[in-house]
Design a protein around this motif. Structure first.
Motif, PDB file in Angstrom:
ATOM      1  N   TYR A   1      -0.864   7.624  -1.468  1.00 44.16           N
ATOM      2  CA  TYR A   1       0.392   8.521  -1.009  1.00 44.16           C
ATOM      3  C   TYR A   1       0.633   8.861   0.156  1.00 44.16           C
ATOM      4  N   ARG A   2       1.808   8.889   1.229  1.00 43.62           N
ATOM      5  CA  ARG A   2       2.054   9.365   2.215  1.00 43.62           C
ATOM      6  C   ARG A   2       3.817  10.386   2.460  1.00 43.62           C
ATOM      7  N   GLY A   3       3.250  11.419   3.294  1.00 38.45           N
ATOM      8  CA  GLY A   3       4.633  11.453   2.831  1.00 38.45           C
ATOM      9  C   GLY A   3       5.371  12.625   1.766  1.00 38.45           C
ATOM     10  N   LYS A   4       3.987  12.994   0.965  1.00 35.19           N
ATOM     11  CA  LYS A   4       4.515  13.397   0.078  1.00 35.19           C
ATOM     12  C   LYS A   4       5.152  15.153  -0.555  1.00 35.19           C
ATOM     13  N   ASN A   5       5.219  15.438   1.068  1.00 33.53           N
ATOM     14  CA  ASN A   5       5.938  16.468   1.202  1.00 33.53           C
ATOM     15  C   ASN A   5       6.695  16.228   1.269  1.00 33.53           C
ATOM     16  N   ASN A   6       7.574  15.583   1.530  1.00 34.53           N
ATOM     17  CA  ASN A   6       8.827  15.215   1.585  1.00 34.53           C
ATOM     18  C   ASN A   6      10.118  15.953   1.012  1.00 34.53           C
ATOM     19  N   LEU A   7       8.486  15.308  -0.612  1.00 32.80           N
ATOM     20  CA  LEU A   7       9.644  15.548  -2.224  1.00 32.80           C
ATOM     21  C   LEU A   7       9.395  16.865  -2.227  1.00 32.80           C
ATOM     22  N   LYS A   8       8.129  17.550  -1.803  1.00 34.89           N
ATOM     23  CA  LYS A   8       7.929  18.498  -2.428  1.00 34.89           C
ATOM     24  C   LYS A   8       9.654  19.928  -2.002  1.00 34.89           C
ATOM     25  N   VAL A   9       9.269  19.187  -1.134  1.00 34.34           N
ATOM     26  CA  VAL A   9      11.352  19.851  -0.563  1.00 34.34           C
ATOM     27  C   VAL A   9      12.866  19.564  -0.480  1.00 34.34           C
ATOM     28  N   MET A  10      12.545  18.363  -1.419  1.00 32.01           N
ATOM     29  CA  MET A  10      14.311  17.886  -1.875  1.00 32.01           C
ATOM     30  C   MET A  10      14.504  18.551  -2.823  1.00 32.01           C
TER      31      MET A  10
ATOM     32  N   ILE B   1      -2.744  -7.766  -3.692  1.00 35.32           N
ATOM     33  CA  ILE B   1      -3.653  -6.817  -5.236  1.00 35.32           C
ATOM     34  C   ILE B   1      -3.530  -8.459  -5.671  1.00 35.32           C
ATOM     35  N   ASP B   2      -5.191  -8.748  -6.001  1.00 33.94           N
ATOM     36  CA  ASP B   2      -5.391  -9.428  -7.081  1.00 33.94           C
ATOM     37  C   ASP B   2      -6.690  -9.034  -8.469  1.00 33.94           C
ATOM     38  N   ILE B   3      -5.767  -9.544  -9.683  1.00 31.31           N
ATOM     39  CA  ILE B   3      -7.020  -8.092 -11.316  1.00 31.31           C
ATOM     40  C   ILE B   3      -8.403  -9.558 -11.303  1.00 31.31           C
ATOM     41  N   SER B   4      -8.489 -10.482 -10.955  1.00 30.86           N
ATOM     42  CA  SER B   4      -9.136 -11.064 -11.490  1.00 30.86           C
ATOM     43  C   SER B   4     -10.503 -10.508 -10.268  1.00 30.86           C
ATOM     44  N   LYS B   5     -10.052  -9.640  -9.743  1.00 30.58           N
ATOM     45  CA  LYS B   5     -10.676  -8.937  -8.459  1.00 30.58           C
ATOM     46  C   LYS B   5     -11.819  -7.394  -9.242  1.00 30.58           C
ATOM     47  N   TRP B   6     -13.116  -7.015  -9.814  1.00 32.29           N
ATOM     48  CA  TRP B   6     -13.053  -5.503  -9.652  1.00 32.29           C
ATOM     49  C   TRP B   6     -12.460  -4.613  -9.014  1.00 32.29           C
ATOM     50  N   ASN B   7     -12.181  -4.573  -7.712  1.00 31.61           N
ATOM     51  CA  ASN B   7     -11.533  -3.975  -7.198  1.00 31.61           C
ATOM     52  C   ASN B   7     -10.585  -4.903  -6.615  1.00 31.61           C
ATOM     53  N   SER B   8      -8.870  -4.510  -7.565  1.00 30.01           N
ATOM     54  CA  SER B   8      -7.530  -5.172  -7.558  1.00 30.01           C
ATOM     55  C   SER B   8      -7.243  -5.550  -5.604  1.00 30.01           C
ATOM     56  N   GLY B   9      -7.448  -4.865  -5.499  1.00 31.36           N
ATOM     57  CA  GLY B   9      -6.595  -4.086  -4.080  1.00 31.36           C
ATOM     58  C   GLY B   9      -5.761  -3.175  -3.581  1.00 31.36           C
ATOM     59  N   LYS B  10      -5.387  -2.962  -2.489  1.00 27.58           N
ATOM     60  CA  LYS B  10      -4.736  -1.835  -1.897  1.00 27.58           C
ATOM     61  C   LYS B  10      -3.604  -1.630  -1.786  1.00 27.58           C
ATOM     62  N   VAL B  11      -2.659  -0.800  -1.724  1.00 32.19           N
ATOM     63  CA  VAL B  11      -1.250  -0.803  -1.501  1.00 32.19           C
ATOM     64  C   VAL B  11      -0.783   1.465  -0.900  1.00 32.19           C
ATOM     65  N   LEU B  12      -0.167   0.338  -0.218  1.00 26.87           N
ATOM     66  CA  LEU B  12       0.078   2.287   1.012  1.00 26.87           C
ATOM     67  C   LEU B  12       1.648   2.092   0.475  1.00 26.87           C
ATOM     68  N   VAL B  13       1.967   3.865  -0.278  1.00 25.27           N
ATOM     69  CA  VAL B  13       3.293   4.148   0.040  1.00 25.27           C
ATOM     70  C   VAL B  13       3.721   5.401   0.326  1.00 25.27           C
ATOM     71  N   GLU B  14       4.355   5.219   1.485  1.00 27.95           N
ATOM     72  CA  GLU B  14       5.163   6.236   2.122  1.00 27.95           C
ATOM     73  C   GLU B  14       6.499   6.790   1.956  1.00 27.95           C
ATOM     74  N   VAL B  15       6.398   8.209   1.681  1.00 29.54           N
ATOM     75  CA  VAL B  15       8.240   8.494   2.069  1.00 29.54           C
ATOM     76  C   VAL B  15       8.697   9.121   3.709  1.00 29.54           C
ATOM     77  N   LEU B  16       9.161   8.353   3.649  1.00 31.45           N
ATOM     78  CA  LEU B  16      10.398   8.580   5.236  1.00 31.45           C
ATOM     79  C   LEU B  16      10.600  10.205   5.305  1.00 31.45           C
ATOM     80  N   ASP B  17      11.225  10.319   6.218  1.00 32.30           N
ATOM     81  CA  ASP B  17      12.253  11.549   6.377  1.00 32.30           C
ATOM     82  C   ASP B  17      13.479  11.110   5.894  1.00 32.30           C
TER      83      ASP B  17
END
Length: 244
Positions: free
Chosen positions: A60-69, A190-206
């Motif tokens: 998770y990126r940009g979470k500070n934008n939510l803190k001041v929301m 994302i592939d849930i047949s793998k032990w580590n299923s994958g990676k997701v990036l989430v960004e809170v924009l300005d």
């Protein structure tokens, strides 16, 4: 063979845990009728449990934008049912969700949605949809934020669909910020047949301010928000793919 076994076990656990969490929350939320922080608790529980179960790495990126929301209209890209798990990790306090009226007929989940004080919109009836928007105005004026998926329907990872204008009208009429949030594409990542299923990036924009925006300018602000989110999703996808 091992991948198939992992997938089957995870499907079984998803059904079991989802049912258990929903029944527990339904009973608990009855005593907190229409408390918007029910949504916060429910989202965080789902997110924590299923991210751990599926071993998906979420950054998770940009979470500070939510803190001041303050009260805002949050808009996010809508890919699949997995959105609630991914975005649940940053779902803010005192936030309600706009959903289609048919959700109320979903056993347990629809009732939890109702108990969270969320808002139902009848897209097929223009007059009733307008009445819902009046309720939206009231909720925002009471200090709540509104979470919407402006695409209206799930994209299933096939790119960002066009935006409906409801979220933007709500923000402009109430003079609150539009808060864009995007996630990278799940499909093929994302592939849930793998032990580590994958990676997701989430960004809170300005945040996008609307204080000096008129309703007549809505097309411009909708197009700008769509372009901003589409470009950021493309950038996150490239990063996931190792291009950057």
């Amino acid at each position: 063979m091992l991948g198939f076994l992992i997938k089957v076990i995870r499907y079984f656990l998803i059904v079991f845990l989802f049912t258990f969490i929903n029944i527990f929350c339904l009973i608990f939320f009855v005593f907190r009728y229409k408390n918007p922080n029910n949504n916060y608790l429910y989202s965080r529980i789902l997110s924590h449990v299923f991210i751990k179960l599926l071993r998906v790495k979420v950054e998770y990126r940009g979470k500070n934008n939510l803190k001041v929301m303050n009260s805002s209209v949050l808009i996010a890209n809508h890919q699949s049912y997995f959105d609630s798990v991914i975005f649940g990790g940053i779902f803010p306090y005192k936030t309600v969700v706009m959903g289609k009226k048919s959700l109320i007929w979903l056993p347990i989940f629809g009732w939890i949605f109702l108990l969270g004080g969320n808002l139902f919109i009848n897209r097929k009836n223009h007059a009733k949809a307008m009445d819902t928007m009046k309720v939206v105005d009231t909720a925002i004026q009471q200090g709540r934020s509104l979470w919407m998926f402006p695409e209206g329907t799930r994209s299933h990872g096939r790119g960002l669909n066009g935006f409906k204008k409801g979220a933007f009208y709500a923000a402009i009429q109430n003079r609150v910020n539009i808060q864009p949030i995007v996630s990278s594409t799940f499909r093929n990542a994302i592939d849930i047949s793998k032990w580590n299923s994958g990676k997701v990036l989430v960004e809170v924009l300005d945040p996008i301010p609307t204080l000096d925006v008129n309703v007549e300018d809505i097309e411009t602000i909708v197009n700008n928000a769509h372009t901003l989110m589409k470009n950021k999703i493309a950038s996150l996808d490239k990063e996931i793919q190792g291009v950057l």
